[in-house]
Motif scaffolding. Structure first.
Motif, PDB file in Angstrom:
ATOM      1  N   TYR A 175       0.837  -1.208   0.000  1.00 49.21           N
ATOM      2  CA  TYR A 175       0.000   0.000   0.000  1.00 49.21           C
ATOM      3  C   TYR A 175       0.870   1.256   0.000  1.00 49.21           C
ATOM      4  O   TYR A 175       0.638   2.187  -0.784  1.00 49.21           O
ATOM      5  N   LEU A 176       1.875   1.288   0.865  1.00 51.32           N
ATOM      6  CA  LEU A 176       2.706   2.480   0.977  1.00 51.32           C
ATOM      7  C   LEU A 176       3.516   2.734  -0.292  1.00 51.32           C
ATOM      8  O   LEU A 176       3.679   3.883  -0.717  1.00 51.32           O
ATOM      9  N   VAL A 177       4.025   1.666  -0.892  1.00 51.61           N
ATOM     10  CA  VAL A 177       4.805   1.831  -2.125  1.00 51.61           C
ATOM     11  C   VAL A 177       3.931   2.387  -3.247  1.00 51.61           C
ATOM     12  O   VAL A 177       4.312   3.323  -3.963  1.00 51.61           O
ATOM     13  N   VAL A 178       2.725   1.813  -3.400  1.00 53.57           N
ATOM     14  CA  VAL A 178       1.847   2.265  -4.479  1.00 53.57           C
ATOM     15  C   VAL A 178       1.349   3.687  -4.218  1.00 53.57           C
ATOM     16  O   VAL A 178       1.480   4.583  -5.069  1.00 53.57           O
ATOM     17  N   ALA A 179       0.765   3.907  -3.027  1.00 51.70           N
ATOM     18  CA  ALA A 179       0.216   5.234  -2.728  1.00 51.70           C
ATOM     19  C   ALA A 179       1.320   6.292  -2.674  1.00 51.70           C
ATOM     20  O   ALA A 179       1.188   7.383  -3.257  1.00 51.70           O
ATOM     21  N   GLU A 217      -7.425  -4.346   9.013  1.00 52.94           N
ATOM     22  CA  GLU A 217      -8.574  -4.822   9.797  1.00 52.94           C
ATOM     23  C   GLU A 217      -8.931  -6.240   9.348  1.00 52.94           C
ATOM     24  O   GLU A 217      -9.241  -6.482   8.182  1.00 52.94           O
ATOM     25  N   PRO A 218      -8.833  -7.245  10.239  1.00 51.45           N
ATOM     26  CA  PRO A 218      -8.830  -8.649   9.811  1.00 51.45           C
ATOM     27  C   PRO A 218     -10.110  -9.129   9.148  1.00 51.45           C
ATOM     28  O   PRO A 218     -10.060  -9.935   8.215  1.00 51.45           O
ATOM     29  N   LEU A 219     -11.263  -8.662   9.611  1.00 54.50           N
ATOM     30  CA  LEU A 219     -12.518  -9.193   9.072  1.00 54.50           C
ATOM     31  C   LEU A 219     -12.833  -8.676   7.679  1.00 54.50           C
ATOM     32  O   LEU A 219     -13.732  -9.196   7.018  1.00 54.50           O
ATOM     33  N   THR A 220     -12.115  -7.659   7.216  1.00 51.98           N
ATOM     34  CA  THR A 220     -12.411  -7.092   5.900  1.00 51.98           C
ATOM     35  C   THR A 220     -11.275  -7.332   4.905  1.00 51.98           C
ATOM     36  O   THR A 220     -11.193  -6.657   3.886  1.00 51.98           O
ATOM     37  N   LEU A 221     -10.420  -8.314   5.194  1.00 47.17           N
ATOM     38  CA  LEU A 221      -9.348  -8.678   4.272  1.00 47.17           C
ATOM     39  C   LEU A 221      -9.719  -9.927   3.486  1.00 47.17           C
ATOM     40  O   LEU A 221     -10.417 -10.812   4.007  1.00 47.17           O
ATOM     41  N   PRO A 222      -9.249 -10.056   2.254  1.00 51.27           N
ATOM     42  CA  PRO A 222      -9.441 -11.306   1.522  1.00 51.27           C
ATOM     43  C   PRO A 222      -8.664 -12.431   2.214  1.00 51.27           C
ATOM     44  O   PRO A 222      -7.728 -12.176   2.981  1.00 51.27           O
ATOM     45  N   PRO A 223      -9.004 -13.686   1.922  1.00 51.81           N
ATOM     46  CA  PRO A 223      -8.381 -14.804   2.648  1.00 51.81           C
ATOM     47  C   PRO A 223      -6.972 -15.143   2.213  1.00 51.81           C
ATOM     48  O   PRO A 223      -6.221 -15.719   2.981  1.00 51.81           O
ATOM     49  N   ARG A 224      -6.573 -14.828   0.982  1.00 51.74           N
ATOM     50  CA  ARG A 224      -5.283 -15.245   0.448  1.00 51.74           C
ATOM     51  C   ARG A 224      -4.339 -14.061   0.287  1.00 51.74           C
ATOM     52  O   ARG A 224      -4.775 -12.937   0.048  1.00 51.74           O
ATOM     53  N   ARG A 225      -3.038 -14.331   0.395  1.00 58.89           N
ATOM     54  CA  ARG A 225      -2.055 -13.252   0.364  1.00 58.89           C
ATOM     55  C   ARG A 225      -2.064 -12.500  -0.956  1.00 58.89           C
ATOM     56  O   ARG A 225      -2.010 -11.279  -0.987  1.00 58.89           O
ATOM     57  N   ARG A 226      -2.103 -13.218  -2.064  1.00 57.68           N
ATOM     58  CA  ARG A 226      -2.076 -12.507  -3.354  1.00 57.68           C
ATOM     59  C   ARG A 226      -3.306 -11.625  -3.529  1.00 57.68           C
ATOM     60  O   ARG A 226      -3.238 -10.555  -4.132  1.00 57.68           O
ATOM     61  N   GLN A 227      -4.443 -12.051  -2.986  1.00 54.94           N
ATOM     62  CA  GLN A 227      -5.638 -11.223  -3.029  1.00 54.94           C
ATOM     63  C   GLN A 227      -5.467  -9.989  -2.151  1.00 54.94           C
ATOM     64  O   GLN A 227      -5.884  -8.878  -2.522  1.00 54.94           O
ATOM     65  N   GLN A 228      -4.844 -10.165  -0.990  1.00 54.40           N
ATOM     66  CA  GLN A 228      -4.615  -9.041  -0.089  1.00 54.40           C
ATOM     67  C   GLN A 228      -3.686  -8.012  -0.718  1.00 54.40           C
ATOM     68  O   GLN A 228      -3.913  -6.802  -0.598  1.00 54.40           O
ATOM     69  N   ALA A 230      -3.210  -7.504  -3.913  1.00 53.56           N
ATOM     70  CA  ALA A 230      -3.923  -6.828  -4.998  1.00 53.56           C
ATOM     71  C   ALA A 230      -4.849  -5.757  -4.433  1.00 53.56           C
ATOM     72  O   ALA A 230      -4.940  -4.641  -4.972  1.00 53.56           O
ATOM     73  N   GLU A 231      -5.523  -6.075  -3.325  1.00 54.68           N
ATOM     74  CA  GLU A 231      -6.391  -5.074  -2.694  1.00 54.68           C
ATOM     75  C   GLU A 231      -5.576  -3.887  -2.186  1.00 54.68           C
ATOM     76  O   GLU A 231      -5.965  -2.725  -2.365  1.00 54.68           O
ATOM     77  N   ALA A 232      -4.414  -4.161  -1.575  1.00 56.82           N
ATOM     78  CA  ALA A 232      -3.573  -3.082  -1.053  1.00 56.82           C
ATOM     79  C   ALA A 232      -3.134  -2.140  -2.173  1.00 56.82           C
ATOM     80  O   ALA A 232      -3.143  -0.912  -2.009  1.00 56.82           O
ATOM     81  N   ALA A 233      -2.765  -2.710  -3.316  1.00 57.67           N
ATOM     82  CA  ALA A 233      -2.343  -1.872  -4.443  1.00 57.67           C
ATOM     83  C   ALA A 233      -3.504  -1.031  -4.960  1.00 57.67           C
ATOM     84  O   ALA A 233      -3.344   0.164  -5.241  1.00 57.67           O
ATOM     85  N   LEU A 234      -4.675  -1.642  -5.074  1.00 63.85           N
ATOM     86  CA  LEU A 234      -5.846  -0.912  -5.556  1.00 63.85           C
ATOM     87  C   LEU A 234      -6.229   0.209  -4.596  1.00 63.85           C
ATOM     88  O   LEU A 234      -6.460   1.359  -5.018  1.00 63.85           O
ATOM     89  N   VAL A 235      -6.309  -0.109  -3.306  1.00 62.80           N
ATOM     90  CA  VAL A 235      -6.698   0.894  -2.317  1.00 62.80           C
ATOM     91  C   VAL A 235      -5.657   2.013  -2.260  1.00 62.80           C
ATOM     92  O   VAL A 235      -5.996   3.196  -2.156  1.00 62.80           O
TER      93      VAL A 235
END
Length: 505
Positions: A175-179, A217-228, A230-235
């Protein structure tokens, strides 16, 4: 780092986050008194009280209405975050906006939920709601006032504690690298030098707080690392990319909510109700609890499950705990978790140990990437420290049920006098088992080997697994053991190592 893990492992993730936020707010209060942070001290104190009190009260009211337990510390964290997002003020309108955001945040866990699992980060949802609804009526939207150079050192240290405790370094870093990269490129284009642009992106934008305290926040993360990731980069990209679509404009809270929706689509879309069907002592030191899920639970061998067990007299360890699933998918006993019995167990463990058959608890999330390779021809080296054997039990049992034979060596590290847990499953798997312990177990199953050592030492690995360098290694256990084992494997020439540490297990 292992000492830091040991220290942080004594408290729950939720307690770590709430303490870290408290430190940030305390630092802000002190710096406001000196004029380094431009907020009024009284306004800051009042805002914290209003945000936390309203979030907690609304959460409790919704919990009573929906007849579901309320995780109070989670509500406190949400209130503390909102106090850092909306600018402190004693003006009636500003306090009303803050209270509205807190109410929306507390209610979002119940209203915007699917089968007891909330979809959106509550603080982001509350901040976004007042921005969309209140701004046309003169309300001030979330300013993320905490993003100031004077507070950055404190925020960074607090964020580091959360990242170490949650083991989300790669997620936060992405997230920090992308943002930060997007902001820096834009600022350089406006004439800033590269170092100044990088500093501004971290000191004057709320990237560190958003990444460490909200994206994780744990309950709003995808279950797999690659999905997480991808979400971090998008956000991260959405957080700092300016745009306006009618009444909607770019903001960190909007970016987080978009990421939450994506994560919900990818993950376990509901909380799972689990009925206790039995207990057993695997060894004198290891206890097992079996649950029957209300509906089929989707997981892969090696993944974890988070259990929510409300109880009276909750200690600092809280009411939620993550366990590796010790049973393979489709196991006759349902979903099985195991844990080590200690002389002074937490209130969670005491409650879990005494749950009678028929009691229903909830699993709030399922996930993890501690998975064996799909290719059956990859030679494996599994290193388990004590209760760290549980993900391997699930994996080896699943392989045995499928009739799949693999080249597997299991190093089982035990303490003095410990019995090997799940000896029947390990023997049935046909894996080569080497027990590493100061003294041999009282009963050593036929075909198993023993190496006398308190830890995984170079000589033990060299003699016990001479071909370790060609194997894909998996290490599971307490953080200190995992760090030591990883270093030993590296010295032996093992280059492919995957770890699964039980922080505070």
């Amino acid at each position: 780092m292992s000492r830091v893990d040991d220290l942080l492992g004594r408290v729950t993730t939720y307690r770590t986050v709430s303490a870290a936020l408290g430190v940030v707010l305390a630092a802000a209060l002190v710096l406001s008194l000196s004029g380094s942070v431009h907020v009024e001290p009284v306004a800051l104190a009042v805002s914290v009280v209003v945000a936390v009190a309203v979030t907690l009260l609304v959460s409790l009211a919704c919990g009573a209405l929906w007849r579901v337990p309320v995780h109070r510390e989670s509500s406190v964290i949400t209130g503390l975050l909102l106090a850092l997002l909306l600018r402190p003020s004693t003006a009636p309108l500003d306090l009303a906006v803050l209270a509205a955001a807190a109410a929306a945040a507390g209610a979002s866990k119940f209203v915007l939920a699917v089968r007891s699992r909330h979809v959106l980060n509550p603080a982001a949802a509350g901040a976004l709601a007042v921005g969309l609804v209140g701004v046309p009526f003169g309300a001030v939207p979330a300013t993320w006032w905490v993003a100031t150079p004077a507070l950055l050192p404190v925020v960074a240290v607090a964020a580091l504690a959360v990242v170490v405790r949650t083991r989300r370094g790669l997620l936060v870093g992405t997230y920090l690298v992308v943002a930060g990269g997007v902001v820096s490129v834009r600022l350089v284009g406006l004439g800033l030098a590269v170092p100044d642009a990088l500093w501004t992106s971290l000191a004057s934008y709320p990237l560190v707080l958003a990444a460490a305290f909200m994206l994780t926040e744990p309950l709003t993360l995808p279950p797999r690392r690659r999905q997480q990731l991808a979400e971090a980069a998008l956000v991260g990209a959405l957080t700092v990319t300016p745009f306006t679509l009618g009444p909607v404009w770019s903001s960190p809270e909007l970016a987080l909510v978009v990421g939450n929706v994506l994560a919900f689509a990818l993950g376990q879309r509901r909380a799972v109700r689990l009925t206790v069907v039995g207990h057993r002592d695997v060894t004198p030191a290891v206890r097992e609890v079996a649950f029957a899920p209300e509906r089929a639970l989707r997981f892969r061998p090696g993944q974890w499950i988070e259990l929510h067990v409300p109880h009276a007299g909750v200690d600092r360890r809280g009411t939620r705990r993550v366990f590796s699933v010790a049973s393979p998918p489709g196991h006759v006993d349902g979903v099985v978790v195991a844990y080590r019995l200690t002389p002074a167990p937490s209130s969670f463990k005491r409650t879990l140990t005494s749950l009678p058959q028929g009691v229903v608890v909830r699993a709030t999330s399922v996930g993890g990437d501690f998975l064996l390779p799909r290719r059956a021809d990859v030679p494996l080296l599994l290193v388990a420290g004590g209760i760290g054997i549980t993900p391997f039990v699930s994996q080896l049992a699943a392989l045995a049920r499928a009739g799949e034979r693999r080249d597997v060596v299991l190093l089982l590290l035990l303490g003095p006098g410990d019995e090997p847990p799940y000896a029947d499953v390990l023997t049935a798997s046909a894996a080569r088992v080497v027990v590493v312990a100061p003294t041999p177990p009282a009963v050593l199953p036929e075909g198993w080997e023993h190496r006398a050592a308190p830890l995984l030492e170079d000589a033990v690995l060299r003699e016990g697994v001479p071909d370790a360098h060609r194997r894909l290694a998996y290490v599971s256990g307490p953080p200190r053991m995992v760090v030591h084992a990883r270093r030993t494997l590296r010295r032996a020439g093992v280059r492919r190592i995957r770890t699964d540490a039980f922080a505070g297990y």
